[in-house]
Design a protein around this motif. Structure first.
Motif, PDB file in Angstrom:
ATOM      1  N   SER A 154      46.489  55.990  48.564  1.00  0.00           N
ATOM      2  CA  SER A 154      45.699  56.105  49.783  1.00  0.00           C
ATOM      3  C   SER A 154      45.434  57.571  50.132  1.00  0.00           C
ATOM      4  O   SER A 154      44.307  57.950  50.489  1.00  0.00           O
ATOM      5  N   LEU A 155      46.465  58.403  49.989  1.00  0.00           N
ATOM      6  CA  LEU A 155      46.299  59.824  50.288  1.00  0.00           C
ATOM      7  C   LEU A 155      45.434  60.513  49.250  1.00  0.00           C
ATOM      8  O   LEU A 155      44.650  61.417  49.585  1.00  0.00           O
ATOM      9  N   TYR A 192      52.400  69.871  57.625  1.00  0.00           N
ATOM     10  CA  TYR A 192      53.244  68.692  57.507  1.00  0.00           C
ATOM     11  C   TYR A 192      54.583  69.082  56.902  1.00  0.00           C
ATOM     12  O   TYR A 192      55.556  68.347  56.980  1.00  0.00           O
ATOM     13  N   GLU A 225      52.259  57.759  56.407  1.00  0.00           N
ATOM     14  CA  GLU A 225      51.588  58.619  55.430  1.00  0.00           C
ATOM     15  C   GLU A 225      52.001  60.070  55.646  1.00  0.00           C
ATOM     16  O   GLU A 225      52.221  60.811  54.682  1.00  0.00           O
ATOM     17  N   LYS A 226      52.113  60.490  56.904  1.00  0.00           N
ATOM     18  CA  LYS A 226      52.547  61.856  57.197  1.00  0.00           C
ATOM     19  C   LYS A 226      53.985  62.075  56.720  1.00  0.00           C
ATOM     20  O   LYS A 226      54.303  63.133  56.174  1.00  0.00           O
ATOM     21  N   LYS A 233      41.972  59.586  50.545  1.00  0.00           N
ATOM     22  CA  LYS A 233      41.627  60.185  51.833  1.00  0.00           C
ATOM     23  C   LYS A 233      41.470  61.702  51.752  1.00  0.00           C
ATOM     24  O   LYS A 233      40.564  62.284  52.355  1.00  0.00           O
ATOM     25  N   TYR A 280      50.974  54.416  49.369  1.00  0.00           N
ATOM     26  CA  TYR A 280      50.803  55.620  50.185  1.00  0.00           C
ATOM     27  C   TYR A 280      50.157  56.729  49.364  1.00  0.00           C
ATOM     28  O   TYR A 280      49.241  57.421  49.821  1.00  0.00           O
ATOM     29  N   LYS A 321      42.505  61.464  59.622  1.00  0.00           N
ATOM     30  CA  LYS A 321      43.521  60.666  60.303  1.00  0.00           C
ATOM     31  C   LYS A 321      44.485  60.053  59.295  1.00  0.00           C
ATOM     32  O   LYS A 321      44.077  59.363  58.363  1.00  0.00           O
ATOM     33  N   LEU A 322      45.770  60.298  59.519  1.00  0.00           N
ATOM     34  CA  LEU A 322      46.821  59.738  58.680  1.00  0.00           C
ATOM     35  C   LEU A 322      47.778  58.944  59.553  1.00  0.00           C
ATOM     36  O   LEU A 322      48.028  59.303  60.712  1.00  0.00           O
ATOM     37  N   SER A 323      48.329  57.893  58.984  1.00  0.00           N
ATOM     38  CA  SER A 323      49.329  57.121  59.711  1.00  0.00           C
ATOM     39  C   SER A 323      50.643  57.891  59.752  1.00  0.00           C
ATOM     40  O   SER A 323      50.849  58.852  58.989  1.00  0.00           O
TER      41      SER A 323
END
Length: 218
Positions: free
Chosen positions: A192-193, A214, A159-160, A196, A189, A154-156
């Motif tokens: 975080s990626l 993406y 973030e996408k 994740k 960002y 799950k990405l915000s």
């Protein structure tokens, strides 16, 4: 007995091209079907000889038609062919751009022959080649998504958006300007990626973005 992997070599250095052809010709499971000086010559030879090489060893910097344009042409007209980039340059931006153009592997020209052989066999059998520039953890993450489509990471929305912009030629600072946020927010960002998606570089993020649509290579 399986048919040998058909290989095209596209490089503007004639001596290197001939040397590669001779080395590959010594392997029973390889068959060099085409040598070309640049992308334009490659396309003309493909049309004239009606060839469908399985693997294309592709240089980046060439006259008339470079590796970027050639890789895009291959993706559009030879969808079953897999591009393995051979370059003297390990610059991250160059790697990212070639991946965006559809390359499935990237190794340096000073690699030992066994590494080249392994790269060709990997890309022929698996669709990708792992190297110092493309890590095993990256491929694991890509394949995990393929095997578990019902459980995506799950990405915000932001973030996408950031992930898609990572596939561009923009610097991190320019991405921050495009997203109207601070450089520190972009660092957030990115970190975080990294966590994740289990990546360690922008190249890893780009490959993940391409694999998960993406960013569409065009």
């Amino acid at each position: 007995m399986l048919q040998p992997v058909s290989i095209a070599i596209v490089d503007d250095h004639a001596m290197l091209r001939k040397g590669l052809s001779n080395i590959l010709g010594e392997e029973d499971d390889f068959s060099v079907v085409l040598e070309a000086d640049n992308g334009r010559q490659f396309i003309e030879a493909i049309a004239h000889k009606n060839l469908q090489p399985e693997v294309v060893l592709l240089d980046v910097h060439m006259p008339e038609m470079d590796g970027y344009e050639t890789a895009l042409w291959i993706e559009q007209h030879l969808p079953l062919a897999k591009v393995l980039v051979l370059s003297m340059n390990d610059d991250e931006e160059m790697v990212i751009k070639m991946l965006r153009c559809g390359a499935k592997g990237y190794i340096l020209k000073d690699a030992d022959p066994p590494e080249l052989f392994r790269a060709i066999r990997d890309i022929s059998a698996d669709g990708y080649h792992l190297s110092k520039l493309v890590t095993g953890k990256l491929l694991f993450t890509m394949n995990r998504s393929k095997d578990e489509p019902g459980n995506p990471i799950k990405l915000s929305a932001r973030e996408k958006e950031f992930l898609g912009l990572c596939c561009s030629d923009l610097t991190y600072k320019e991405i921050a300007d495009r997203m109207f946020v601070s450089a520190r927010t972009i660092d957030g960002y990115r970190d975080s990626l990294f966590e994740k998606l289990e990546q360690k570089s922008r190249v890893g993020l780009v490959l993940y973005a391409i694999r998960h649509n993406y960013f569409r290579v065009r």
